[in-house]
Motif scaffolding. Structure first.
Motif, PDB file in Angstrom:
ATOM      1  N   GLY A   9       0.774  -1.233   0.000  1.00 47.88           N
ATOM      2  CA  GLY A   9       0.000   0.000   0.000  1.00 47.88           C
ATOM      3  C   GLY A   9       0.802   1.277   0.000  1.00 47.88           C
ATOM      4  O   GLY A   9       0.258   2.347   0.276  1.00 47.88           O
ATOM      5  N   CYS A  39      -1.181  -1.935   4.715  1.00 51.93           N
ATOM      6  CA  CYS A  39      -1.332  -0.504   4.986  1.00 51.93           C
ATOM      7  C   CYS A  39      -0.507  -0.093   6.189  1.00 51.93           C
ATOM      8  O   CYS A  39       0.011  -0.926   6.938  1.00 51.93           O
ATOM      9  N   LEU A  45      -5.930   4.494   2.084  1.00 51.36           N
ATOM     10  CA  LEU A  45      -6.217   3.694   0.900  1.00 51.36           C
ATOM     11  C   LEU A  45      -6.907   4.586  -0.123  1.00 51.36           C
ATOM     12  O   LEU A  45      -7.947   5.176   0.167  1.00 51.36           O
ATOM     13  N   THR A  50     -10.314   1.463  -4.135  1.00 44.78           N
ATOM     14  CA  THR A  50     -11.437   0.761  -3.501  1.00 44.78           C
ATOM     15  C   THR A  50     -12.677   0.780  -4.395  1.00 44.78           C
ATOM     16  O   THR A  50     -13.467  -0.162  -4.376  1.00 44.78           O
ATOM     17  N   GLN A  59      -7.577  -5.324   4.688  1.00 41.47           N
ATOM     18  CA  GLN A  59      -6.377  -4.572   5.034  1.00 41.47           C
ATOM     19  C   GLN A  59      -5.646  -5.218   6.210  1.00 41.47           C
ATOM     20  O   GLN A  59      -6.270  -5.818   7.085  1.00 41.47           O
TER      21      GLN A  59
END
Length: 367
Positions: A9, A39, A45, A50, A59
């Motif tokens: 991420g 993450c 994010l 998404t 996550q």
């Protein structure tokens, strides 16, 4: 075939690569059954990911480069020490990945450079083969020559890359250009993963400079330059938390939160592009034939920049020196080689992700 994605991420590139690969696979009758994202508390994010991935995103906590208090350079050693303190949290992340693999029963796990996924395979070695995808793996091949001064950090980066690929079935190294040899042990050189929206985008030449910064600390430098150059429009993107979707730092400098559609629109219509050295957006600029200024924030991006310059992408600096970029614009030479190489990506990836019968070999045997 069924695929499970695990995505690092940090930054924007791995997200867009995952979106592109998912589209390729589904277009050819395959299925992405789950998407996991590593993450950290420092990042959010992106909404475009998404919204477009169309899977529930699971996550988990993952190590990331730690910005300095000024939000600029990311010291690798400090980042490593910081992440060591979070080991109990990361153990939970390993169990999350392992549990997802058991639950969704994919035929293949695709790892977009996520350390926790590599560690899961190093410790538990789940049954589905893991195939790793990232530009960073290109640095492990003889084709890449590191010419910088941070040789110790370069070795640490390659060590980190190996950790992300523990027990990997094969590794797909994204490259700016086609090399004479496409295979090095279990590493295969493949084109960049650009989305259909990039490949189909109509390209124009406007009067503004487009940009993206991974760390928000550079915004003050940009604002100072913009104040001294009020006639030059600037449109930059960041992923800073708790800010409006659009903020005007000066009359000529507009900061945008990461937006999939708007980012590409600004890229397609700019006269030049400035970035902190991420692979994916440099590829997008090269495909749209835009000259690039690259400002690396850590060793990984320094390697990206070395590679991009050797491919004719643009120039590099230690800060957002837009005067340097504007001076380079008249010297920039458009090339069709990168566009042709990139347009072959789908055939490369479908071949490598569905051909799983060949004999496994030591990943780094020839390196």
């Amino acid at each position: 075939m069924k695929y499970l994605f695990v995505v690092q991420g940090e930054g924007r590139g791995h997200f867009t690569q995952a979106l592109s690969l998912k589209s390729m696979l589904e277009k050819n009758g395959h299925e992405v059954v789950a998407v996991l994202v590593g993450c950290s508390a420092k990042r959010t994010l992106p909404d475009f990911f998404t919204r477009k991935i169309e899977n529930e995103v699971i996550q988990f906590q993952s190590p990331n480069f730690l910005p300095t208090p000024k939000g600029k350079q990311s010291p690798l050693i400090i980042s490593i020490l910081y992440n060591v303190l979070l080991l109990p949290v990361y153990i939970s992340s390993l169990l999350t990945i392992r549990r997802a693999i058991k639950t969704y029963e994919p035929d293949v796990v695709v790892n977009f450079y996520e350390l926790m996924c590599g560690a899961t395979y190093g410790i538990f070695n789940p049954k589905p083969p893991m195939i790793n995808v990232a530009h960073q793996y290109y640095f492990l091949t003889p084709d890449f020559r590191y010419t910088g001064e941070n040789k110790k950090q370069f070795r640490l980066l390659n060590f980190y890359s190996r950790l992300t690929a523990l027990n990997a079935y094969k590794i797909l190294a994204l490259s700016f250009r086609r090399e004479n040899s496409l295979y090095y042990g279990n590493i295969t050189i493949v084109p960049p993963l650009l989305r259909e929206e990039v490949l189909r985008k109509e390209i124009t030449s406007g009067d503004y400079i487009h940009g993206y910064m991974l760390n928000s600390g550079y915004a003050k430098e940009l604002a100072a330059w913009s104040t001294e150059n009020p006639d030059q429009p600037l449109h930059f993107f960041w992923d800073k938390k708790n800010v409006q979707k659009t903020e005007s730092l000066t009359p000529a400098l507009t900061m945008h939160q990461l937006s999939d559609i708007l980012f590409l629109e600004k890229m397609a219509g700019c006269k030049a592009y400035a970035t902190t050295g991420g692979f994916e957006s440099v590829c997008e600029a090269m495909y749209m034939q835009k000259p690039v200024l690259m400002v690396p924030t850590h060793i990984e991006q320094e390697c990206n920049v070395i590679d991009a310059i050797s491919s004719g992408a643009g120039v590099a600096a230690n800060e957002f020196d837009l005067d340097l970029l504007l001076g380079f614009v008249p010297q920039y030479t458009r090339s069709q080689e990168f566009r042709s190489w990139t347009q072959n990506a789908e055939s490369f990836f479908l071949f490598e992700l569905t051909r799983l019968e060949y004999e496994e070999s030591n990943i780094f045997a020839t390196l």
